[in-house]
Design a protein around this motif. Structure first.
Motif, PDB file in Angstrom:
ATOM      1  N   PHE A 285       4.855  -3.826  25.229  1.00 36.59           N
ATOM      2  CA  PHE A 285       4.862  -3.077  23.968  1.00 36.59           C
ATOM      3  C   PHE A 285       4.057  -1.788  24.099  1.00 36.59           C
ATOM      4  N   ASN A 289       5.928   1.824  23.799  1.00 35.59           N
ATOM      5  CA  ASN A 289       5.687   2.476  22.514  1.00 35.59           C
ATOM      6  C   ASN A 289       4.360   3.241  22.525  1.00 35.59           C
ATOM      7  N   SER A 415       8.124  -7.822  22.711  1.00 34.09           N
ATOM      8  CA  SER A 415       7.744  -6.435  22.443  1.00 34.09           C
ATOM      9  C   SER A 415       8.536  -5.876  21.272  1.00 34.09           C
ATOM     10  N   ASP A 416       9.837  -6.129  21.263  1.00 34.36           N
ATOM     11  CA  ASP A 416      10.683  -5.658  20.161  1.00 34.36           C
ATOM     12  C   ASP A 416      10.269  -6.306  18.844  1.00 34.36           C
ATOM     13  N   LYS A 419       7.207  -4.582  17.451  1.00 30.38           N
ATOM     14  CA  LYS A 419       7.599  -3.299  16.841  1.00 30.38           C
ATOM     15  C   LYS A 419       8.264  -3.536  15.488  1.00 30.38           C
TER      16      LYS A 419
END
Length: 480
Positions: A285, A289, A415-416, A419
């Motif tokens: 992540f 990002n 990770s998604d 977010k």
């Protein structure tokens, strides 16, 4: 009125009974049941003795009677650290690569279960209900039957039951399961674990299982059923509103500085919790990002456990290495992405930490239930709740479908999800939280305990037990 005799590997510390926020929900619920039913909680004291004598240390605190025995160092090493935690625990969590098969472990497991049986029998009166807990004591029911106990006896397994193709790797698995079929009731956390057990019963033992979970075995009928466990919602809610919880919330919020968002993970230091994979996902992540990275902190609380087992020493070293690597790669002088803490905190303080966290990160690779997920939900501000990211392989997942469910083995997916959670609109957060909170509130540990005890008593259904009507058949219990 029947008394309740609870048997577990360890007994909760008696002086902590009744102290709000000082014990886990299971101890609170069992303590309440024992007080209501004039019961006794029996198990290992956690202490060692040079020579086993079977001496019972009886105490009564806060209305609960406890009875404990001491074990010899060899028993602790081979039964507890050995068969329980180096054989059964990894195997039942699908980690066959970490499972150790040692004949001395199995022999000690049988010996200690025999000692438990011999020591608890003098405490059991004719009308008592006996409730045995967890993987440490799977054959205890058959040993009590061999010694003439005809009471209704139930077993509840707090961890997963593995698929048949994995379980058959355990030496003498048939004898171990046969010994379990001397309980009147066998409870599992979820339908998945129940289905795995039933599959084994049918495929490997050729036994008939009715739609209601009734198993026919040696002129006996045993009921196998799922009883999803919960938290003590009212007790935890009270703890979350305490001065300790408010102080912990303020302390953590102030330490973040600015408008930084916080993720929290609270897990015992265990390979089943997926902590290494969690750190890898957070690293992904941060890497993917960079515009959001410096506004986010992960607090991972991981109290050490089972330090005498080599696999637990290795995971601690691995996590320390990963935390150092991630912090070294991403931190600057005003921000460190991972706060990794190797100590425990009282539940009241944890409630404050949960409330301060914008995301609850609960990503075990395999878990019997995982009550941290439920505690996180219970601690949230209903007007501005955080988001629960939950492994689909946690036992709590079927009850918590409004969490953001993830595959903990996939760093990209987690990770998604991080977010997504950080960007989630307030309206959606509230909707998800309301649904999750209803489940946590309604399916609490008190309801779990009442349902299990009622089933053990045979209420609401025919009494399928033949205990007391047939002579118990001795089953050889061999684990190696």
């Amino acid at each position: 009125m029947s008394r309740l005799i609870v048997v577990s590997n360890r007994v909760s510390v008696p002086q902590a009974m009744g102290a709000a926020g000082a014990q886990g929900g299971l101890a609170v619920a069992l303590g309440a049941a024992l007080r209501e039913n004039r019961g006794i909680w029996f198990g290992w004291s956690g202490k060692e003795t040079d020579s086993f004598t079977g001496h019972l240390d009886m105490q009564r605190n806060f209305g609960v009677t406890t009875a404990t025995i001491d074990l010899e160092p060899q028993d602790v090493d081979e039964y507890y650290n050995g068969y329980a935690n180096r054989t059964l625990w990894p195997l039942f969590h699908y980690r066959i690569d970490l499972t150790e098969y040692d004949r001395s472990f199995g022999e000690s497991y049988v010996r200690v279960n025999q000692r438990f049986a011999e020591s608890v029998i003098p405490l059991i009166e004719p009308e008592d209900l006996v409730w045995v807990h967890d993987y440490h004591l799977l054959p205890l029911g058959s040993m009590l039957r061999e010694k003439g106990v005809t009471n209704r006896i139930g077993l509840f397994l707090h961890i997963p039951w593995p698929p048949t193709r994995l379980f058959v790797s355990l030496p003498n698995h048939e004898q171990l399961v046969a010994s379990m079929l001397h309980y009147d009731l066998i409870g599992f956390q979820t339908e998945e674990w129940l289905d795995s057990f039933i599959h084994y019963i049918k495929k490997e033992m050729g036994l008939k299982v009715a739609k209601d979970g009734t198993i026919e075995y040696q002129s006996r009928r045993i009921v196998a059923r799922a009883f999803p466990i919960g938290i003590d919602y009212d007790e935890f809610l009270e703890a979350s509103r305490s001065a300790d919880a408010i102080g912990a919330y303020d302390r953590l919020k102030n330490s973040l500085g600015g408008n930084r968002k916080m993720l929290i993970g609270v897990d015992r230091l265990d390979y089943s919790k997926g902590l290494g994979e969690r750190f890898d996902s957070f690293d992904r992540f941060l890497t993917d990002n960079p515009d959001m990275a410096k506004d986010v902190v992960l607090l991972q609380i991981a109290p050490p456990s089972r330090g005498d087992v080599s696999s637990y020493q290795l995971i601690r070293h691995d996590l320390e290495r990963k935390a150092g690597h991630i912090n070294g790669a991403h931190a600057d002088v005003a921000w460190v992405p991972i706060r990794y803490v190797n100590r425990g905190y009282p539940r009241s303080e944890l409630a404050g930490f949960y409330r301060a966290a914008d995301i609850g990160l609960v990503t075990p690779l395999r878990d019997g239930m995982n009550l941290v997920a439920k505690e996180y939900v219970a601690a949230q501000d209903e007007e501005d709740p955080g988001v629960l990211i939950l492994s689909r392989f946690a036992g709590a997942a079927p009850q918590m479908q409004d969490a953001v469910l993830v595959n903990p083995h996939s760093p990209e997916e987690v990770s998604d999800a991080i977010k997504q959670a950080l960007a989630m609109p307030l309206e959606e957060r509230r909707r998800r939280h309301q649904a999750l909170l209803a489940s946590v509130r309604d399916e609490d540990v008190v309801r779990w305990r009442e349902h299990f005890v009622e089933a053990l008593q045979g209420k609401g259904a025919d009494d399928h037990s033949t205990a007391g009507n047939a002579s118990p058949q001795k089953v050889p219990v061999k684990t190696q």
